[in-house]
Design a protein around this motif. Structure first.
Motif, PDB file in Angstrom:
ATOM      1  N   PHE A  19      48.946  49.587  52.339  1.00 47.19           N
ATOM      2  CA  PHE A  19      49.671  48.466  51.744  1.00 47.19           C
ATOM      3  C   PHE A  19      48.755  47.642  50.836  1.00 47.19           C
ATOM      4  N   ASN A  20      47.516  47.423  51.299  1.00 49.30           N
ATOM      5  CA  ASN A  20      46.536  46.700  50.478  1.00 49.30           C
ATOM      6  C   ASN A  20      46.327  47.402  49.142  1.00 49.30           C
ATOM      7  N   ILE A  21      46.251  48.737  49.200  1.00 57.26           N
ATOM      8  CA  ILE A  21      46.019  49.502  47.971  1.00 57.26           C
ATOM      9  C   ILE A  21      47.222  49.392  47.039  1.00 57.26           C
ATOM     10  N   LEU A  22      48.425  49.370  47.611  1.00 59.64           N
ATOM     11  CA  LEU A  22      49.635  49.185  46.783  1.00 59.64           C
ATOM     12  C   LEU A  22      49.613  47.831  46.070  1.00 59.64           C
ATOM     13  N   VAL A  23      49.197  46.790  46.791  1.00 65.59           N
ATOM     14  CA  VAL A  23      49.105  45.450  46.183  1.00 65.59           C
ATOM     15  C   VAL A  23      48.106  45.488  45.027  1.00 65.59           C
ATOM     16  N   TRP A  24      46.981  46.157  45.249  1.00 63.12           N
ATOM     17  CA  TRP A  24      45.934  46.265  44.216  1.00 63.12           C
ATOM     18  C   TRP A  24      46.480  46.982  42.968  1.00 63.12           C
ATOM     19  N   ILE A  25      47.239  48.067  43.177  1.00 69.22           N
ATOM     20  CA  ILE A  25      47.813  48.799  42.039  1.00 69.22           C
ATOM     21  C   ILE A  25      48.766  47.886  41.263  1.00 69.22           C
ATOM     22  N   ASP A  26      49.583  47.121  42.000  1.00 59.42           N
ATOM     23  CA  ASP A  26      50.478  46.155  41.343  1.00 59.42           C
ATOM     24  C   ASP A  26      49.681  45.167  40.492  1.00 59.42           C
ATOM     25  N   LEU A  27      48.573  44.679  41.056  1.00 60.96           N
ATOM     26  CA  LEU A  27      47.757  43.694  40.331  1.00 60.96           C
ATOM     27  C   LEU A  27      47.215  44.290  39.038  1.00 60.96           C
ATOM     28  N   LEU A  28      46.780  45.554  39.092  1.00 69.31           N
ATOM     29  CA  LEU A  28      46.255  46.200  37.883  1.00 69.31           C
ATOM     30  C   LEU A  28      47.372  46.393  36.855  1.00 69.31           C
ATOM     31  N   ILE A  29      48.566  46.774  37.328  1.00 67.07           N
ATOM     32  CA  ILE A  29      49.700  46.956  36.410  1.00 67.07           C
ATOM     33  C   ILE A  29      50.030  45.633  35.712  1.00 67.07           C
ATOM     34  N   PHE A  30      50.027  44.537  36.482  1.00 66.27           N
ATOM     35  CA  PHE A  30      50.319  43.231  35.881  1.00 66.27           C
ATOM     36  C   PHE A  30      49.247  42.829  34.866  1.00 66.27           C
ATOM     37  N   THR A  31      47.994  43.235  35.129  1.00 65.23           N
ATOM     38  CA  THR A  31      46.922  42.935  34.166  1.00 65.23           C
ATOM     39  C   THR A  31      47.192  43.658  32.851  1.00 65.23           C
TER      40      THR A  31
ATOM     41  N   ALA B  72      28.127  43.719  39.414  1.00 64.42           N
ATOM     42  CA  ALA B  72      28.594  44.368  38.174  1.00 64.42           C
ATOM     43  C   ALA B  72      29.278  43.338  37.284  1.00 64.42           C
ATOM     44  N   PHE B  73      30.082  42.456  37.903  1.00 67.34           N
ATOM     45  CA  PHE B  73      30.757  41.395  37.155  1.00 67.34           C
ATOM     46  C   PHE B  73      29.732  40.517  36.445  1.00 67.34           C
ATOM     47  N   LEU B  74      28.671  40.151  37.186  1.00 67.50           N
ATOM     48  CA  LEU B  74      27.665  39.246  36.618  1.00 67.50           C
ATOM     49  C   LEU B  74      26.874  39.913  35.502  1.00 67.50           C
ATOM     50  N   VAL B  75      26.605  41.213  35.642  1.00 72.54           N
ATOM     51  CA  VAL B  75      25.881  41.939  34.596  1.00 72.54           C
ATOM     52  C   VAL B  75      26.713  41.941  33.308  1.00 72.54           C
ATOM     53  N   ASN B  76      28.018  42.228  33.448  1.00 76.73           N
ATOM     54  CA  ASN B  76      28.917  42.182  32.288  1.00 76.73           C
ATOM     55  C   ASN B  76      28.905  40.808  31.633  1.00 76.73           C
TER      56      ASN B  76
ATOM     57  N   THR C  55      38.125  41.719  34.757  1.00 86.86           N
ATOM     58  CA  THR C  55      39.326  41.438  35.546  1.00 86.86           C
ATOM     59  C   THR C  55      39.555  42.553  36.558  1.00 86.86           C
ATOM     60  N   ALA C  56      39.462  43.798  36.083  1.00 88.56           N
ATOM     61  CA  ALA C  56      39.664  44.948  36.972  1.00 88.56           C
ATOM     62  C   ALA C  56      38.611  44.959  38.083  1.00 88.56           C
ATOM     63  N   ILE C  57      37.361  44.625  37.724  1.00 88.75           N
ATOM     64  CA  ILE C  57      36.286  44.607  38.729  1.00 88.75           C
ATOM     65  C   ILE C  57      36.603  43.582  39.825  1.00 88.75           C
TER      66      ILE C  57
ATOM     67  N   TRP D  67      36.443  34.444  48.446  1.00 91.18           N
ATOM     68  CA  TRP D  67      36.342  35.471  47.420  1.00 91.18           C
ATOM     69  C   TRP D  67      37.665  35.634  46.664  1.00 91.18           C
ATOM     70  N   HIS D  68      38.775  35.590  47.391  1.00 93.11           N
ATOM     71  CA  HIS D  68      40.083  35.721  46.738  1.00 93.11           C
ATOM     72  C   HIS D  68      40.343  34.532  45.818  1.00 93.11           C
ATOM     73  N   LEU D  69      39.879  33.339  46.215  1.00 92.73           N
ATOM     74  CA  LEU D  69      40.066  32.174  45.349  1.00 92.73           C
ATOM     75  C   LEU D  69      39.311  32.362  44.033  1.00 92.73           C
ATOM     76  N   VAL D  70      38.085  32.896  44.132  1.00 89.54           N
ATOM     77  CA  VAL D  70      37.295  33.174  42.928  1.00 89.54           C
ATOM     78  C   VAL D  70      38.062  34.145  42.033  1.00 89.54           C
ATOM     79  N   ASP D  71      38.715  35.112  42.669  1.00 87.54           N
ATOM     80  CA  ASP D  71      39.525  36.087  41.927  1.00 87.54           C
ATOM     81  C   ASP D  71      40.720  35.398  41.256  1.00 87.54           C
ATOM     82  N   VAL D  72      41.393  34.540  42.008  1.00 82.27           N
ATOM     83  CA  VAL D  72      42.577  33.846  41.471  1.00 82.27           C
ATOM     84  C   VAL D  72      42.190  32.979  40.268  1.00 82.27           C
TER      85      VAL D  72
END
Lengths: 207, 96
Positions: free
Chosen positions: B14-26, A106-110, A68-70, A189-194
């Protein structure tokens, strides 16, 4: 009939808005594809609550969380790449796309190691241990392999698309004034993430 | 800037802030799932996932800066899908 008497100053028509709208329409079909599977998942889970709970407990939460983080980070690098190209920094945009592709690998290797562990336990549909599972658990693992597998195919396709876009940035076809291909690749790519944002809690975290 | 693009630039920071938020929500979604809240667990997980999707859609996918039509069709598809889920489960619960 076609004798061009008036010579316009040549300006090639380039419809970035139309291209983006088309990409969104395509993404809707993807949403319906996965949406249908989510409905199947919801129904089976509703009917086999305890079996899904047991199945979920066998999945590796740590690997799921790392993946998820990746993916979230790879979404960031694509977004940063668009910012870079808008600011005219093609080199940075190129590098960020390459980093994104590395995250995809990296995602695929995992995923490979995770699937392999399940395979070794005989949990792949059709294998010996799979046949001994309860009805509900076999449904869980069938859906797990099918949905994460379909998602993994999307990751591969996304990585290839990003590779093409990286080449176009290098060539200069994608630049400060025309970066719609990068934007559309990013949207995919963002859709794949979502999709993964929903797959992760539904398979790894379900209580 | 080309006329074809809406041209809104989301800043690096701003993009990095959004990313940090996403990690916090995870992290939040993993932590909350450790407690057994019965039926609420799934609802919580889906709510957090939807907040994350909203962040990705608005800022990474630039929907916040698109025109009204583009926003409307995306929201339309999301509403349609939620409606299908609600109808499905209202049916199941009715015949349970």
């Amino acid at each position: 009939m076609s004798t061009p008497s008036i010579t316009h100053e040549h300006s090639e028509h380039f419809d970035a808005y139309g291209k983006k709208l088309g990409m969104w329409l395509f993404l809707f079909t993807e949403v319906l594809l996965f949406g249908g599977l989510f409905i199947v998942y919801a129904t089976y889970r509703f009917l086999n609550h305890d079996a899904f709970h047991q199945g979920s407990a066998e999945l590796n939460l740590v690997v799921g969380a790392i993946n998820t983080a990746i993916l979230l980070t790879s979404s960031l690098t694509v977004a940063l790449s668009i910012t870079a190209i808008q600011k005219g920094d093609s080199k940075k945009a190129f590098n960020l796309i390459i980093i994104t592709i590395i995250f995809a690998l990296a995602f695929l290797v995992n995923k490979y190691f995770e699937w392999y562990a399940k395979y070794e336990h005989g949990l792949f549909p059709g294998m010996e241990h799979f046949k001994e599972l309860s009805h509900g658990e076999s449904q869980f693992f069938f859906l797990y392999f099918f949905m994460t597998g379909l998602h993994a195919i999307h990751v591969i396709v996304g990585a290839v698309l990003l590779g093409v876009i990286a080449y176009l940035i290098k060539k200069g076809t994608v630049n400060k004034d025309r970066y719609i291909y990068l934007e559309n690749g990013g949207l995919y790519w963002h859709l794949v993430d979502v999709i993964w944002i929903y797959l992760f809690p539904l398979f790894y975290l379900i209580i | 800037m080309s006329e074809d693009h809406n041209g809104h630039v989301v800043d690096y920071k701003f993009n990095i802030l959004v990313w940090i938020d996403l990690l916090i929500f995870t992290i939040i979604t993993i932590e909350v799932a450790q407690f057994d809240l019965q039926d609420l667990t799934v609802i919580m997980a889906l709510l957090v996932a939807s907040v994350k999707t909203f962040l990705v859609g608005s800022y990474f996918m630039h929907l916040k800066f698109e025109n009204k039509f583009m926003q409307a069709i995306v929201i339309g598809v999301a509403v349609l899908f939620v409606l299908v889920l609600i109808l499905l489960f209202s049916d199941y619960l009715f015949f349970k």
